[in-house]
Write an enzyme that holds these catalytic residues in place. Sequence first.
Site, PDB file in Angstrom:
ATOM      1  CG  ASP A 101      -1.764   1.233   1.348  1.00  0.00           C
ATOM      2  OD1 ASP A 101      -2.164   1.767   0.296  1.00  0.00           O
ATOM      3  OD2 ASP A 101      -2.025   1.683   2.475  1.00  0.00           O
ATOM      4  CG  ASP A 103      -2.408   6.758   2.309  1.00  0.00           C
ATOM      5  OD1 ASP A 103      -2.352   7.969   2.028  1.00  0.00           O
ATOM      6  OD2 ASP A 103      -3.409   6.225   2.819  1.00  0.00           O
ATOM      7  CG  ASP A 297       0.637   1.663   5.734  1.00  0.00           C
ATOM      8  OD1 ASP A 297       1.298   1.442   6.764  1.00  0.00           O
ATOM      9  OD2 ASP A 297      -0.536   2.049   5.745  1.00  0.00           O
TER      10      ASP A 297
END
Length: 395
Positions: A101, A103, A297
């Site tokens: 991930d 972000d 992440d």
Amino acid sequence: MNERTRTYLSGRFGEYYRRSDIEGPPASNEREWGHIPFTPGDGTTMVRHQSWFDVAGSGSITDFLAREQPRHVYHSVGRYDDPDASRMGAKGWRGADLVFDLDADHLPGVDPEATSYPEMLAACKEALFALLDFLEGDFGFTDPTVVFSGGRGYHVHVRADRVQELGRDQRDEIVEYVRGPDVAFEDLLRTETVEGLGLKNPTQKRMLPTEGGWGARVHRHLLDLVDELRELPEEEALARLQEFDGVGEGKATATLRAATDNYDQLREGNIDVHAAVVSIAKRLFEQTLAEDGAPIDEPVTTDINRLIRLPGSLHGGSGLVVTEIDRGDLDDFRPLRDAIPAQFRGNEIRVDVVDPGPTTFGGEQGFMIEGGKQAVDEALGVFLMARGRAEKVAE
């Protein structure tokens, strides 16, 4: 978000799903499913521990989504014997995809309070290419699935058989490698023996790898610098080298000479052409570790039971489509253009803009949104309402 806005968005999300054809990921029947409905108030309630049978039954997941009109939709990265068991320990874990991930909120140098949404998305896309360089170049994954999250970043799914049984500790090692390993410069080097050439005793030379890994990244930066120096006038080249900490005129002169006289050896990875080159390489190593890692992440990758957004679903915080992107289309992909639901285009609605200001949507150029009641294209209106910048008014 007031009741009229919530009811409007829920209904339009349902209409989007009625006119869509969404499929689940591989092994959908082995995954846990969850969703967040459009509930009143600021809080959210996750409905989870559902199986494919619960959300699709004998039909399709699109029917379920059209009926439930959820704000967010998720499936597990893990695969289970009994995905609808209410306790994780009772599900019977079989394996899990390796998921990353990115972000924008977690990117170094990005301040969510000071950085515009388009700028955040652009920074996240750069980090995505860095991540793919690791996955494809270092780990040899040939078919990662890339997904725009619909919000502030991207997800990358690796579903190769060889990753399914990796545990949390092994996934944590992958995270450490991708983000920037805790290694010393010497750990990246290999040593080769030089014989012949009339030498009575063989000598050794230290080499930076050129074929992959963090060593090859350092070598790439070194060779880029050497190529830059060879193009500059001598005075500018010496000044460029002295920008590095601890490099004075003497080391700069020696490095520049090596860049000219020993270029072929430098291209092959030999940094022992001169001690000054070693000094420069060490500084480039520190720079490479600091700048070339992919800021993923960590909890997402190490969590073998994680829920992740369903491609094709709508993101309730933006109204954009969680979009799977072909690898060859990444360069041209623009989230605020290409992830807009076609069902919401071309129809005007009235909204009350409560958070006016600069906006980028539907194209490359930003524009100003004035405050107050006004008619806007529905796609823009949904975007503003989902982000809390507007409320629906009666037509």
